[in-house]
Motif scaffolding. Structure first.
Motif, PDB file in Angstrom:
ATOM      1  N   MET A  64    -107.559  96.322-101.175  1.00  0.00           N
ATOM      2  CA  MET A  64    -106.605  97.357-100.848  1.00  0.00           C
ATOM      3  C   MET A  64    -105.467  96.729-100.058  1.00  0.00           C
ATOM      4  SD  MET A  64    -107.701 101.087 -99.606  1.00  0.00           S
ATOM      5  CE  MET A  64    -108.880 100.987-100.942  1.00  0.00           C
ATOM      6  N   LEU A  65    -104.235  96.835-100.564  1.00  0.00           N
ATOM      7  CA  LEU A  65    -103.091  96.195 -99.943  1.00  0.00           C
ATOM      8  C   LEU A  65    -102.275  97.234 -99.194  1.00  0.00           C
ATOM      9  CD1 LEU A  65    -101.953  94.013-102.989  1.00  0.00           C
ATOM     10  CD2 LEU A  65    -103.661  93.471-101.232  1.00  0.00           C
ATOM     11  N   GLY A  66    -102.160  97.100 -97.877  1.00  0.00           N
ATOM     12  CA  GLY A  66    -101.378  98.028 -97.079  1.00  0.00           C
ATOM     13  C   GLY A  66    -102.261  98.862 -96.178  1.00  0.00           C
ATOM     14  N   SER A  67    -101.700  99.247 -94.995  1.00  0.00           N
ATOM     15  CA  SER A  67    -102.516  99.956 -94.005  1.00  0.00           C
ATOM     16  C   SER A  67    -101.823 101.201 -93.477  1.00  0.00           C
ATOM     17  CB  SER A  67    -102.845  99.018 -92.838  1.00  0.00           C
ATOM     18  OG  SER A  67    -101.656  98.554 -92.213  1.00  0.00           O
ATOM     19  N   GLY A  68    -100.980 101.825 -94.306  1.00  0.00           N
ATOM     20  CA  GLY A  68    -100.374 103.084 -93.923  1.00  0.00           C
ATOM     21  C   GLY A  68    -101.302 104.239 -94.232  1.00  0.00           C
ATOM     22  N   VAL A  69    -100.755 105.463 -94.197  1.00  0.00           N
ATOM     23  CA  VAL A  69    -101.583 106.646 -94.403  1.00  0.00           C
ATOM     24  C   VAL A  69    -102.272 106.631 -95.763  1.00  0.00           C
ATOM     25  CG1 VAL A  69     -99.564 107.991 -95.185  1.00  0.00           C
ATOM     26  CG2 VAL A  69    -101.609 109.179 -94.405  1.00  0.00           C
ATOM     27  N   PRO A 119    -112.802  93.988-108.581  1.00  0.00           N
ATOM     28  CA  PRO A 119    -112.590  94.687-109.848  1.00  0.00           C
ATOM     29  C   PRO A 119    -111.433  95.683-109.800  1.00  0.00           C
ATOM     30  CG  PRO A 119    -114.488  95.587-108.719  1.00  0.00           C
ATOM     31  CD  PRO A 119    -114.072  94.376-107.940  1.00  0.00           C
ATOM     32  N   ALA A 120    -110.995  96.047-108.602  1.00  0.00           N
ATOM     33  CA  ALA A 120    -109.894  97.006-108.453  1.00  0.00           C
ATOM     34  C   ALA A 120    -109.010  96.586-107.297  1.00  0.00           C
ATOM     35  CB  ALA A 120    -110.433  98.423-108.222  1.00  0.00           C
ATOM     36  N   VAL A 121    -107.704  96.654-107.510  1.00  0.00           N
ATOM     37  CA  VAL A 121    -106.715  96.387-106.467  1.00  0.00           C
ATOM     38  C   VAL A 121    -105.862  97.636-106.305  1.00  0.00           C
ATOM     39  CG1 VAL A 121    -104.681  95.051-105.827  1.00  0.00           C
ATOM     40  CG2 VAL A 121    -106.648  93.903-106.869  1.00  0.00           C
ATOM     41  N   PRO A 148    -107.889  87.394-119.279  1.00  0.00           N
ATOM     42  CA  PRO A 148    -107.182  87.133-120.537  1.00  0.00           C
ATOM     43  C   PRO A 148    -106.701  88.399-121.244  1.00  0.00           C
ATOM     44  CG  PRO A 148    -109.085  85.696-120.358  1.00  0.00           C
ATOM     45  CD  PRO A 148    -109.181  86.665-119.215  1.00  0.00           C
ATOM     46  N   LEU A 149    -107.325  89.546-120.944  1.00  0.00           N
ATOM     47  CA  LEU A 149    -106.920  90.819-121.550  1.00  0.00           C
ATOM     48  C   LEU A 149    -105.865  91.544-120.712  1.00  0.00           C
ATOM     49  CD1 LEU A 149    -110.382  92.184-122.785  1.00  0.00           C
ATOM     50  CD2 LEU A 149    -108.603  91.013-124.112  1.00  0.00           C
ATOM     51  N   GLY A 150    -105.435  90.945-119.609  1.00  0.00           N
ATOM     52  CA  GLY A 150    -104.398  91.545-118.784  1.00  0.00           C
ATOM     53  C   GLY A 150    -104.902  92.469-117.697  1.00  0.00           C
ATOM     54  N   GLU A 151    -106.212  92.562-117.512  1.00  0.00           N
ATOM     55  CA  GLU A 151    -106.753  93.420-116.460  1.00  0.00           C
ATOM     56  C   GLU A 151    -106.571  92.744-115.094  1.00  0.00           C
ATOM     57  OE1 GLU A 151    -110.652  94.512-119.152  1.00  0.00           O
ATOM     58  OE2 GLU A 151    -110.073  92.478-118.555  1.00  0.00           O
ATOM     59  N   VAL A 152    -106.395  93.535-114.064  1.00  0.00           N
ATOM     60  CA  VAL A 152    -106.273  93.012-112.702  1.00  0.00           C
ATOM     61  C   VAL A 152    -107.666  92.821-112.116  1.00  0.00           C
ATOM     62  CG1 VAL A 152    -105.549  93.593-110.358  1.00  0.00           C
ATOM     63  CG2 VAL A 152    -103.957  93.876-112.255  1.00  0.00           C
ATOM     64  N   ALA A 153    -107.888  91.653-111.500  1.00  0.00           N
ATOM     65  CA  ALA A 153    -109.220  91.341-110.978  1.00  0.00           C
ATOM     66  C   ALA A 153    -109.132  90.640-109.624  1.00  0.00           C
ATOM     67  CB  ALA A 153    -109.972  90.467-111.984  1.00  0.00           C
ATOM     68  N   GLY A 154    -108.131  90.975-108.834  1.00  0.00           N
ATOM     69  CA  GLY A 154    -107.984  90.386-107.517  1.00  0.00           C
ATOM     70  C   GLY A 154    -106.548  89.998-107.234  1.00  0.00           C
ATOM     71  N   VAL A 155    -106.318  89.313-106.114  1.00  0.00           N
ATOM     72  CA  VAL A 155    -104.965  88.891-105.739  1.00  0.00           C
ATOM     73  C   VAL A 155    -105.009  87.515-105.085  1.00  0.00           C
ATOM     74  CG1 VAL A 155    -104.007  91.207-105.413  1.00  0.00           C
ATOM     75  CG2 VAL A 155    -105.154  90.074-103.503  1.00  0.00           C
ATOM     76  N   THR A 156    -103.866  86.836-105.133  1.00  0.00           N
ATOM     77  CA  THR A 156    -103.667  85.632-104.326  1.00  0.00           C
ATOM     78  C   THR A 156    -102.966  86.037-103.035  1.00  0.00           C
ATOM     79  OG1 THR A 156    -101.560  85.173-105.445  1.00  0.00           O
ATOM     80  CG2 THR A 156    -103.540  84.112-106.323  1.00  0.00           C
ATOM     81  N   VAL A 157    -103.264  85.345-101.956  1.00  0.00           N
ATOM     82  CA  VAL A 157    -102.690  85.678-100.651  1.00  0.00           C
ATOM     83  C   VAL A 157    -102.277  84.409 -99.913  1.00  0.00           C
ATOM     84  CG1 VAL A 157    -104.041  87.804-100.423  1.00  0.00           C
ATOM     85  CG2 VAL A 157    -104.951  85.650 -99.500  1.00  0.00           C
ATOM     86  N   LEU A 158    -101.448  84.600 -98.893  1.00  0.00           N
ATOM     87  CA  LEU A 158    -101.099  83.525 -97.960  1.00  0.00           C
ATOM     88  C   LEU A 158    -101.513  83.958 -96.555  1.00  0.00           C
ATOM     89  CD1 LEU A 158     -97.464  82.488 -98.975  1.00  0.00           C
ATOM     90  CD2 LEU A 158     -99.554  81.161 -99.333  1.00  0.00           C
ATOM     91  N   ASP A 159    -102.093  83.041 -95.793  1.00  0.00           N
ATOM     92  CA  ASP A 159    -102.407  83.364 -94.407  1.00  0.00           C
ATOM     93  C   ASP A 159    -101.172  83.098 -93.540  1.00  0.00           C
ATOM     94  OD1 ASP A 159    -102.231  80.663 -93.735  1.00  0.00           O
ATOM     95  OD2 ASP A 159    -104.341  80.444 -93.213  1.00  0.00           O
ATOM     96  N   PRO A 160    -101.226  83.351 -92.233  1.00  0.00           N
ATOM     97  CA  PRO A 160    -100.026  83.189 -91.397  1.00  0.00           C
ATOM     98  C   PRO A 160     -99.458  81.779 -91.387  1.00  0.00           C
ATOM     99  CG  PRO A 160    -101.713  84.464 -90.248  1.00  0.00           C
ATOM    100  CD  PRO A 160    -102.354  83.933 -91.477  1.00  0.00           C
ATOM    101  N   HIS A 161    -100.268  80.793 -91.774  1.00  0.00           N
ATOM    102  CA  HIS A 161     -99.810  79.413 -91.774  1.00  0.00           C
ATOM    103  C   HIS A 161     -99.396  78.932 -93.159  1.00  0.00           C
ATOM    104  CE1 HIS A 161    -101.354  79.316 -87.689  1.00  0.00           C
ATOM    105  NE2 HIS A 161    -102.533  79.722 -88.141  1.00  0.00           N
ATOM    106  N   THR A 204    -105.208  98.211-116.287  1.00  0.00           N
ATOM    107  CA  THR A 204    -106.600  98.373-115.879  1.00  0.00           C
ATOM    108  C   THR A 204    -106.876  97.580-114.604  1.00  0.00           C
ATOM    109  OG1 THR A 204    -107.317  98.664-118.164  1.00  0.00           O
ATOM    110  CG2 THR A 204    -109.004  98.038-116.569  1.00  0.00           C
ATOM    111  N   GLY A 205    -107.470  98.247-113.626  1.00  0.00           N
ATOM    112  CA  GLY A 205    -107.814  97.593-112.368  1.00  0.00           C
ATOM    113  C   GLY A 205    -106.744  97.670-111.304  1.00  0.00           C
ATOM    114  N   LEU A 206    -105.571  98.192-111.649  1.00  0.00           N
ATOM    115  CA  LEU A 206    -104.469  98.286-110.683  1.00  0.00           C
ATOM    116  C   LEU A 206    -104.179  99.754-110.376  1.00  0.00           C
ATOM    117  CD1 LEU A 206    -102.235  96.726-109.087  1.00  0.00           C
ATOM    118  CD2 LEU A 206    -100.736  97.150-111.047  1.00  0.00           C
ATOM    119  N   TYR A 207    -104.141 100.079-109.094  1.00  0.00           N
ATOM    120  CA  TYR A 207    -103.883 101.436-108.622  1.00  0.00           C
ATOM    121  C   TYR A 207    -102.765 101.369-107.585  1.00  0.00           C
ATOM    122  CZ  TYR A 207    -108.531 101.909-110.661  1.00  0.00           C
ATOM    123  OH  TYR A 207    -109.602 101.862-111.531  1.00  0.00           O
ATOM    124  N   ALA A 208    -102.025 102.453-107.433  1.00  0.00           N
ATOM    125  CA  ALA A 208    -100.932 102.476-106.454  1.00  0.00           C
ATOM    126  C   ALA A 208    -100.859 103.851-105.818  1.00  0.00           C
ATOM    127  CB  ALA A 208     -99.598 102.120-107.112  1.00  0.00           C
TER     128      ALA A 208
END
Length: 523
Positions: free
Chosen positions: A1-6, A179-181, A157-170, A352-356
């Motif tokens: 889950m990306l983001g911490s608003g309401v 399975p869901a973002v 390979p089918l275009g489904e979302v299965a996670g994310v890449t991230v950067l830490d503060p450094h 598939t796998g992506l929600y907003a």
């Protein structure tokens, strides 16, 4: 889950209630989202605690009117209708709203036909909502990964979302497989020089969704709040002067004391935000009294101003203004993105796998202009529904195995220098656009971008702002009419024959935003 608003925290809490494993990822601290800056309140018609004659249907009608023909009526009915239950859940989660003589205190804001906006701390509703949700998340031990910015989605390979890449503060990269973002990253107010949004509102989640194959719509409709506190040369986030101040009787005037909204709209100072912002902009073009960059909000007739609006009062005091004795200098500033990732009222996207959810999503509630205080309502309602949608999709076996998610190729994107981008967008793609100016903006963006590795948070943010700016300019140039908060000086009339429809944007194989064909039709 990306983001911490309401929206994000509501979805996280509801997902935990449904027995799902959850990780909240936020690029700042958990309480640093856009929600805490919301002053006005939550627009909702509560059972047994409402104005005489007010109804959910009236709230929906006001929403449709503000949306200027581009709302989805079914989405409006679902979200507004679910408001009372969502607010009940929020109160049960610990949120405390201001009390009135009988029941909850209510105010009225622009575009509303009744006093139906409940508030907390006078003008600190967002802060109270954020406090309650963060506390509830802590009590339920919801894991939060702070100060990590998401870059791109992992896709199968089918275009489904299965996670994310991230950067830490450094700047150290990492992979998060799931399975869901769910993207709940808010808006992109930092696209402009002056905004009510915090520094983190750079549209990262919107850009991530586009790169993941999602469709975006209504991106040209950026709501400018009519009244942020004016200070000479201010850049970035400017203190908001909540619309509820006008709801309590304050009047917009020019430097000579002439009321600005007199004769402009039947609701005068409580007209929808697009109407008020456009009227201020037109008025400033004639520079009455020699002042051409701000107007004034006369709230001297409101007794007990500091007690009713402590947040606004504190900001005014810091700027050397006493609202009880003198008008408040105000000006419009970028406030809310009415468009975003195309979703249903359950947060599902076309990938598939992506929600907003929240401001990053386009559910059909807002159309061409958001009705005041409908955003917290939407976050609560759709946040809960999205959590349920994820649970249903997991149970149905339609989501991908996270192990099949492939890491994107080297993270490289076109990036424009932020200060130049903000200047050109404020000058040519703010309130009052025309073909010539939008062409200039597009040309500047094309010529000033350079490919950059996304190995710092700033680079990720600047890449997102650049992509969104290109998409916004393209859709604004194509929409040859004025509607809601999209105002074209060369096409000043609304055109329902040709333009009562939403425009969709996708990315081309080369990563450029292109207008999708056919465009989305408004329901």
């Amino acid at each position: 889950m990306l983001g911490s608003g309401v929206a994000g925290l509501t979805a996280a809490l509801r997902a935990r209630e449904l027995g799902l494993r959850v990780l909240v990822v936020t690029k700042a601290a958990v309480a640093d989202g856009n929600t805490r800056w919301a002053q006005g309140g939550v627009a909702v018609v509560l059972d047994g605690d409402r104005d005489a004659g007010d109804t959910v249907a009236a709230h929906a009608a006001d929403t449709l009117t503000a949306g200027a023909g581009l709302c989805d009526p079914d989405a409006v009915a679902r979200i507004v209708g679910a408001g009372p239950a969502a607010v009940g859940w929020l109160r049960a989660s610990g949120a405390r709203f201001d009390a009135g003589a009988t029941g909850l205190a209510r105010t009225r804001e622009g575009g509303h036909s009744a006093f139906r906006v409940i508030h907390a701390g006078g003008d600190a509703t967002g802060a109270e909502v954020e406090r309650a949700l963060v506390a509830a998340a802590g009590a339920q031990s919801v894991p939060v990964l702070e100060r990590h910015v998401a870059i791109d989605a992992l896709r199968t390979p089918l275009g489904e979302v299965a996670g994310v890449t991230v950067l830490d503060p450094h700047g150290v990269p990492g992979l998060l497989r799931a399975p869901a973002v769910l993207v709940a990253t808010g808006g992109f107010g930092q696209l402009y020089q002056a905004t009510s949004n915090p520094e983190v509102a750079t549209g990262d989640g919107l850009a991530l969704a586009l790169r993941a194959g999602a469709t975006v719509a209504d991106i040209e409709f950026v709501q400018f709040h009519p009244t942020v506190l004016y200070t000479p040369g201010a850049r970035g986030r400017c203190p908001l002067v909540t619309e509820a101040v006008r709801g309590e009787g304050a009047v917009l005037v020019d430097a000579l004391g002439v009321p600005i909204m007199r004769g402009v709209h039947p609701l005068a100072d409580l007209a929808p935000r697009d109407v008020v912002s456009a009227a201020i902009t037109r008025h400033l073009a004639h520079a009455p009294g020699g002042v051409d960059d701000h107007v004034f909000l006369d709230a001297t007739g409101i007794s007990g101003f500091a007690a009713r609006f402590p947040t606004v009062s504190a900001a005014c005091r810091e700027a050397g203004v006493d609202p009880a004795r003198e008008p408040i200098p105000v000006t419009p500033a970028a406030h809310f993105a009415c468009g975003g990732v195309v979703t249903g009222t359950d947060g599902r996207t076309g990938v598939t796998g992506l929600y907003a959810v929240g401001e990053v999503a386009r559910t059909g509630l807002h159309g061409a202009n958001r009705l005041a205080s409908n955003s917290l309502l939407e976050g609560l309602v759709v946040g809960q529904r999205a959590a349920r949608a994820v649970a249903e999709d997991l149970a149905a076996g339609v989501l991908a195995d996270p192990r099949n998610g492939r890491e994107p190729a080297a993270a490289v994107a076109a990036v424009a220098e932020r200060d130049s981008l903000q200047r050109v967008m404020s000058r040519y793609a703010g309130i009052g656009r025309d073909a010539e100016g939008l062409a200039v903006a597009g040309s500047v963006l094309d010529l000033s971008t350079e490919d950059s590795l996304l190995w710092t948070q700033e680079a990720v943010e600047d890449a997102a702002l650049t992509l969104i700016a290109q998409a916004l300019v393209a859709t604004a140039a194509r929409r040859e009419e004025s509607r809601g908060c999209h105002v074209r000086s060369d096409f000043p009339e609304r055109d329902d024959v040709t333009w009562q429809r939403s425009q969709a944007i996708r990315l081309s194989p080369s990563g450029q935003p292109v207008l999708a064909d056919p465009v989305l039709e408004a329901a």
